[in-house]
Design an enzyme around this catalytic site. Structure first.
Site, PDB file in Angstrom:
ATOM      1  N   TYR A 170       0.709  -1.112   0.043  1.00  0.00           N
ATOM      2  CA  TYR A 170       0.039  -0.058  -0.072  1.00  0.00           C
ATOM      3  C   TYR A 170       0.794   1.192   0.014  1.00  0.00           C
ATOM      4  CZ  TYR A 170      -4.652  -2.289   0.484  1.00  0.00           C
ATOM      5  OH  TYR A 170      -5.698  -3.280   0.613  1.00  0.00           O
ATOM      6  N   LYS A 180       3.992 -15.142   5.369  1.00  0.00           N
ATOM      7  CA  LYS A 180       4.299 -16.195   4.118  1.00  0.00           C
ATOM      8  C   LYS A 180       5.798 -16.213   4.215  1.00  0.00           C
ATOM      9  CE  LYS A 180       3.135 -18.305   0.323  1.00  0.00           C
ATOM     10  NZ  LYS A 180       2.488 -19.692   0.368  1.00  0.00           N
ATOM     11  N   ASP A 220      -2.154 -18.385   3.226  1.00  0.00           N
ATOM     12  CA  ASP A 220      -2.891 -19.477   2.562  1.00  0.00           C
ATOM     13  C   ASP A 220      -3.391 -20.403   3.518  1.00  0.00           C
ATOM     14  OD1 ASP A 220      -0.213 -20.391   2.741  1.00  0.00           O
ATOM     15  OD2 ASP A 220      -0.095 -21.048   0.833  1.00  0.00           O
ATOM     16  N   ASP A 280      -6.056  -7.201   4.421  1.00  0.00           N
ATOM     17  CA  ASP A 280      -7.124  -6.681   3.464  1.00  0.00           C
ATOM     18  C   ASP A 280      -7.930  -8.053   2.981  1.00  0.00           C
ATOM     19  OD1 ASP A 280      -8.831  -5.076   1.739  1.00  0.00           O
ATOM     20  OD2 ASP A 280      -7.599  -5.831   0.032  1.00  0.00           O
ATOM     21  N   ASP A 339     -11.914  -9.936   4.413  1.00  0.00           N
ATOM     22  CA  ASP A 339     -13.043 -10.270   3.686  1.00  0.00           C
ATOM     23  C   ASP A 339     -13.621 -11.420   3.794  1.00  0.00           C
ATOM     24  OD1 ASP A 339     -13.278  -7.327   2.453  1.00  0.00           O
ATOM     25  OD2 ASP A 339     -13.599  -8.104   0.621  1.00  0.00           O
TER      26      ASP A 339
HETATM   27  C1  IPM Z   1     -10.732  -1.956   2.962  1.00  0.00           C
HETATM   28  C2  IPM Z   1     -10.795  -1.574   1.332  1.00  0.00           C
HETATM   29  C3  IPM Z   1      -9.698  -0.701   1.158  1.00  0.00           C
HETATM   30  C4  IPM Z   1      -8.271  -1.383   1.184  1.00  0.00           C
HETATM   31  C5  IPM Z   1      -9.647  -0.004  -0.248  1.00  0.00           C
HETATM   32  C6  IPM Z   1     -11.181   0.522  -0.761  1.00  0.00           C
HETATM   33  C7  IPM Z   1      -8.789   1.045  -0.477  1.00  0.00           C
HETATM   34  O1  IPM Z   1     -10.878  -2.774   0.560  1.00  0.00           O
HETATM   35  O2  IPM Z   1     -11.157  -1.116   3.547  1.00  0.00           O
HETATM   36  O3  IPM Z   1     -10.428  -3.126   2.981  1.00  0.00           O
HETATM   37  O4  IPM Z   1      -7.862  -1.945   0.323  1.00  0.00           O
HETATM   38  O5  IPM Z   1      -7.755  -1.046   2.498  1.00  0.00           O
HETATM   39 MN    MN Z   2     -10.585  -4.570   1.809  1.00  0.00          MN
END
Ligand code: IPM
Ligand code: MN
Length: 353
Positions: free
Chosen positions: A138, A190, A224, A248, A252
């Site tokens: 990032y 990793k 992984d 990140d 999710d």
């Molecule tokens: C999150 C999002 C952001 C990230 C994006 C929108 C830049 O996916 O907050 O997880 O990658 O951090």
């Molecule tokens: Mn995200």
């Protein structure tokens, strides 16, 4: 004298303002009940403002944000703006400029919420991911050479220094101790391939753990494998600490195991500065203005904000109320299928408080 907090509200794009509004409603109810004051100030950062003015974020924004005790964010992302502009120019810029070096993302399955994992319930899914929030892929380190030619090269580097790693690990160890659940901190890395960056993380992890946190058990998983165990045996986890990119991705996955984007909240935390709390789901443009989006993620983000501000009793009360609402009221967490509108869900939580 009762405490008073200055909160900057960035509703943002899409359904962001709708869910932020319900979050504010619940925060106000909590403040009234627990005897503190919240002063909200709205900021119009987001896609609409950008399309109108051509400016993504005023240069004064971070300075302005620093005058507040916390930031409450709805969502950033507009269908008419090329992906990356608003995300980098608002969300990531604020995270970086305010040095919010922790992205705290609880993964907790609330009662009554449908879980996509077979035979797993709330007793199995209750852990927290501490995602480093300033470094890694990032940082924007890299570039193109020979762009547009057949020999084009693109480089994007994962960058960490020891200071960044240490301060994140310290937060994670302290958080694990304070949480006092399984007293287990897992490093997700990793080390078999990223033999520089995660070598640094692993050495720093064990050095700090050995020296200052003998009471905390240390585990290590490759990223992984982490994904695999988050699906197969989520009950193994207590606190997971990891770099920005892996954090990140795995959050999710974590979010979907706790019922999806309607409920998942996170905090961009600078323990010494101004922190920013957000539902992690995004702006869901297709539901904008329909009053059908689930505001519980924003409401939970509000609870995290109160905890960070030191209003722990109020934070716990909001969480307990949300649990009651998922257990006994909502038919589903999905937009349009809750059995209630966005505003009604906010009302339910606020009045139950
Ligand atoms: C999150 C999002 C952001 C990230 C994006 C929108 C830049 O996916 O907050 O997880 O990658 O951090
Ligand atoms: Mn995200």
């Amino acid at each position: 004298m009762s405490k008073s907090y200055q909160i900057a509200v960035i509703g943002g794009d899409g359904t962001g303002p709708e869910v932020a509004r319900e979050g504010v409603k619940v925060l106000e109810a909590a403040a009234a009940k627990f005897g503190f004051t919240l002063n909200f100030e709205d900021y119009d950062f987001g896609g609409e403002r950008y399309l109108r003015t051509g400016e993504v974020l005023p240069d004064s924004a971070s300075e302005e944000m620093r005058k507040h005790d916390a930031i409450f964010l709805g969502a950033i992302g507009h269908p008419d703006v090329k992906p990356g502009i608003l995300e980098k120019g608002i969300l990531l810029r604020l995270r970086f400029e305010l040095d919010q070096y922790i992205n705290l993302r609880p993964v907790k399955l609330f009662p009554g919420v449908e879980c996509p994992l077979k035979d797993k319930g709330p007793e199995h899914i209750d852990y927290v991911v501490v995602r480093e929030n300033t470094g890694d892929l990032y940082t924007g380190t890299g570039g193109f050479t020979l762009k547009g030619t057949p020999n084009e090269v693109a480089i994007q580097s994962s960058v960490y220094n020891r200071f960044q790693v240490d301060r994140c690990l310290k937060f994670a160890f302290e958080y694990t101790r304070k949480r006092n659940k399984k007293n287990t901190l897992a490093l997700c890395g990793k080390t078999n391939v990223l033999t520089y960056v995660y070598d640094l993380w692993e050495r720093a992890f064990h050095e700090m753990g050995e020296k200052d946190y003998a009471d905390i058990r240390r585990d290590y998983y490759h990223v992984d494998a982490t994904c695999m165990w988050m699906v197969k045996n989520p009950e193994w986890f207590d606190v997971i600490v990891t770099g920005n990119m892996f954090g990140d991705i795995i959050t999710d996955l974590g979010a979907i195991t706790q019922g999806g984007m309607g409920i998942a909240a996170g905090g961009n935390i600078n323990p010494e500065g101004v922190s920013m709390f957000e539902p992690i789901g995004g702006s869901a443009p297709k539901y904008t203005g329909k009053n059908v989006i689930n505001p519980l993620a924003a409401i939970c983000a509000g609870a995290m904000m109160l905890e960070q501000l030191g209003e722990e009793a109020a934070a716990k009360a909001i969480e307990a109320t949300v649990m009651d609402v998922t257990a006994n009221k909502l038919k589903s967490l999905a937009a349009g299928k809750m059995g209630y509108t966005t505003t009604e869900v906010g009302d339910l939580v606020a009045s139950a408080l």
